[in-house]
Scaffold this active site. Structure first.
Site, PDB file in Angstrom:
ATOM      1  N   PRO A  10       0.801  -1.231   0.000  1.00 53.80           N
ATOM      2  CA  PRO A  10       0.000   0.000   0.000  1.00 53.80           C
ATOM      3  C   PRO A  10       0.833   1.280   0.000  1.00 53.80           C
ATOM      4  O   PRO A  10       0.319   2.348  -0.349  1.00 53.80           O
ATOM      5  CB  PRO A  10      -0.817  -0.112   1.297  1.00 53.80           C
ATOM      6  CG  PRO A  10      -0.861  -1.570   1.595  1.00 53.80           C
ATOM      7  CD  PRO A  10       0.472  -2.093   1.143  1.00 53.80           C
ATOM      8  N   SER A  11       2.094   1.195   0.379  1.00 56.71           N
ATOM      9  CA  SER A  11       2.943   2.383   0.482  1.00 56.71           C
ATOM     10  C   SER A  11       3.355   2.897  -0.894  1.00 56.71           C
ATOM     11  O   SER A  11       4.057   2.196  -1.631  1.00 56.71           O
ATOM     12  CB  SER A  11       4.201   2.052   1.293  1.00 56.71           C
ATOM     13  OG  SER A  11       5.202   3.026   1.091  1.00 56.71           O
ATOM     14  N   PRO A  12       2.958   4.113  -1.270  1.00 51.51           N
ATOM     15  CA  PRO A  12       3.396   4.660  -2.558  1.00 51.51           C
ATOM     16  C   PRO A  12       4.920   4.735  -2.701  1.00 51.51           C
ATOM     17  O   PRO A  12       5.447   4.355  -3.755  1.00 51.51           O
ATOM     18  CB  PRO A  12       2.737   6.042  -2.593  1.00 51.51           C
ATOM     19  CG  PRO A  12       1.496   5.869  -1.765  1.00 51.51           C
ATOM     20  CD  PRO A  12       1.934   4.970  -0.638  1.00 51.51           C
TER      21      PRO A  12
END
Length: 218
Positions: A10-12
């Site tokens: 989920p971490s850009p």
């Protein structure tokens, strides 16, 4: 030995590093670090990265963190040519400017919306934050006027970086209908290796943001 990427989908920023690896075609051993379970705060991980940030790269003992630094390193170390990060001083400067725009302007404004909703239990998006992000997307739309890609005739790590950031807020349901150049660019970005992996992570980030968001906020 394989290159290890400590990663959380989920971490850009984590997806910037993964997209860079996919773009240069280098194999990476992905080790998921679950931020919700505080796996980045374990003594074992802090020994690797004292700042305990994701992503972190281990290239046969060479440890590196900060997503855009990882991206530039992978391209310089493993890229077959300079397409992704040009050697031409003017093109390189343009790529750097776009990277700094993402790092200093676009991503912080996206994060300012997402972080309180995901981690602090906020339920609303203030008008100030909404206007601030739309201003940044407007800048991006102007950068893309008359261009398929952000810099030159090919996608570069600038496109990779901004794709990871922007796709995340678009996955929330953010309205970008007023930014036709951005919409066209996002369509072009489907050509970038790893696009579908990035989109899956962006969708996960979008789900996390929407989880606490009150109806009518988008």
């Amino acid at each position: 030995m394989a290159i290890t990427l400590y990663y959380f989908a989920p971490s850009p920023p984590a997806r910037i590093a993964l997209l860079a690896a996919r773009a240069v075609g280098v194999d990476v051993d992905i080790k998921v670090v679950d931020l919700f379970n505080k796996e980045h705060l374990t003594p074992e991980f802090i020994k690797i990265n004292p700042q305990h940030t994701i992503p972190t790269l281990d290239d046969n003992g060479f440890i590196l963190w900060e997503s855009r630094t990882i991206a530039t390193y992978l391209v310089r170390q493993y890229g077959k040519d300079d397409t992704l990060y040009p050697k031409n001083p003017q093109l390189k400067a343009l790529v750097d400017q776009r990277l700094y725009f993402d790092c200093d302007t676009l991503w912080p404004r996206i994060r300012a919306i997402g972080f309180p909703l995901i981690w602090l239990g906020e339920t609303k998006i203030s008008e100030k934050l909404r206007k601030s992000l739309n201003e940044a997307i407007g800048f991006l739309d102007k950068f893309l006027h008359g261009r398929k890609w952000l810099c030159g005739n090919n996608y570069t790590i600038a496109d990779i970086s901004i794709l990871a950031s922007l796709s995340s807020i678009v996955a929330v349901g953010w309205d970008i209908s007023d930014y036709p150049n951005v919409k066209a660019w996002l369509e072009s970005c489907k050509e970038i290796p790893g696009h579908d992996e990035n989109q899956a992570g962006a969708d996960a980030w979008g789900d996390l943001v929407r989880k606490n968001l009150e109806p009518g906020q988008l």
